[in-house]
Scaffold this active site. Structure first.
Site, PDB file in Angstrom:
ATOM      1  N   GLY A  16      29.070  44.062  95.248  1.00  0.00           N
ATOM      2  CA  GLY A  16      29.371  45.387  95.026  1.00  0.00           C
ATOM      3  C   GLY A  16      28.476  45.982  93.993  1.00  0.00           C
ATOM      4  O   GLY A  16      27.206  45.426  93.926  1.00  0.00           O
ATOM      5  N   TYR A 149      45.521  53.245  87.828  1.00  0.00           N
ATOM      6  CA  TYR A 149      44.256  53.479  87.841  1.00  0.00           C
ATOM      7  C   TYR A 149      43.724  54.500  86.922  1.00  0.00           C
ATOM      8  O   TYR A 149      42.826  54.446  86.069  1.00  0.00           O
ATOM      9  CB  TYR A 149      43.456  53.420  89.120  1.00  0.00           C
TER      10      TYR A 149
END
Length: 251
Positions: A16, A149
């Site tokens: 990624g 998050y």
């Protein structure tokens, strides 16, 4: 932007965005240490030139962070560029979040930054030069409800500024890159498991952007290349949003 002779450490570097960071840093001449919870050997083999190293490390475990940092210092003497990219992003609302999950996300997304910075800052100070780049998120400026998050990334932004305040006199800059949505393996897997398809999510986000295309990892790697260069020597304590313009809306 040559980084010849510099040593760069990238967490979450085997795929990624992190892998794009590693490839760019290696192409610019740095020795790259790829740190990942999975074996990063295959990623290391693809990097250009340099003296590269792969380390397996669960950055949510302080003892493993300490061991990885010690391995870097033993091999290279110091870390010049620290890229705190690794992170986890579970979904849990207020009614379902557990203290165990909360602490796990903070350990990976926030505390590891502190531990690696503590390990590598002395060498940067001694050299009179250092770059720390953290991964923040544009989510902090949206109405997103990813409670755990979102909180962790808001803390990353605050920690970035706090570290910049403390380390600036040592010739060290500390900034954060705040990506938008990027089609990485981690996000695509999450999107499939939680309602809308990845295509639907990216279409929705792209519609909010001024640049009407999905982000790609190279967009972030280009920003990183600037932040770790001497051209960015007077830029610190900044949260750089690389998201095609989404955060201009604040929605």
């Amino acid at each position: 932007m040559a980084l010849d002779g510099k040593t760069a450490v990238v967490t979450g570097g085997s795929r990624g965005i992190g892998y794009a960071y590693c490839r760019r840093l290696a192409a610019d001449g740095a020795n790259v240490v790829v740190i990942d919870i999975d074996d990063p050997s295959d990623a290391v083999k693809t990097l250009d030139g340099g003296d590269h190293l792969g380390l397996v490390c669960d950055i949510g475990e302080p003892s493993q962070v300490d061991a990885a940092a010690a391995a870097v210092l033993d091999r290279y003497g110091r870390c010049d560029i620290l890229v705190n990219n690794a992170g986890i992003f579970p979904i849990a609302d207020l009614d379902h979040v557990t203290l165990e999950l909360w602490r796990k996300v903070q350990a990976v997304n926030v505390e590891a930054i502190l531990l690696f910075a503590r390990a590598f800052a002395p060498g940067m100070r001694a050299a009179g030069w250092g770059r720390v780049v953290n991964t923040g998120s544009g989510i902090t400026l949206t109405q997103n409800r990813d409670l755990v998050y979102l909180t962790s990334k808001g803390t990353v932004h605050a920690l970035t500024r706090a570290l910049a305040n403390e380390l600036g006199e040592g010739g060290i800059t500390v900034n954060a890159i705040a990506p938008g949505l990027v089609p990485t393996e981690g996000f695509l897997g999450r999107a499939r498991a939680n309602g809308p398809t990845a295509d639907e999510v990216f279409a929705r986000v792209t519609a909010l952007q001024t640049v009407k295309r999905p982000s790609v990892p190279a967009d972030l790697a280009n920003a990183l290349a600037f932040l770790v260069s001497d051209d960015a020597a007077f830029m610190t304590a900044q949260i750089l949003h690389v998201d095609g313009g989404v955060t201009r809306t604040g929605a």
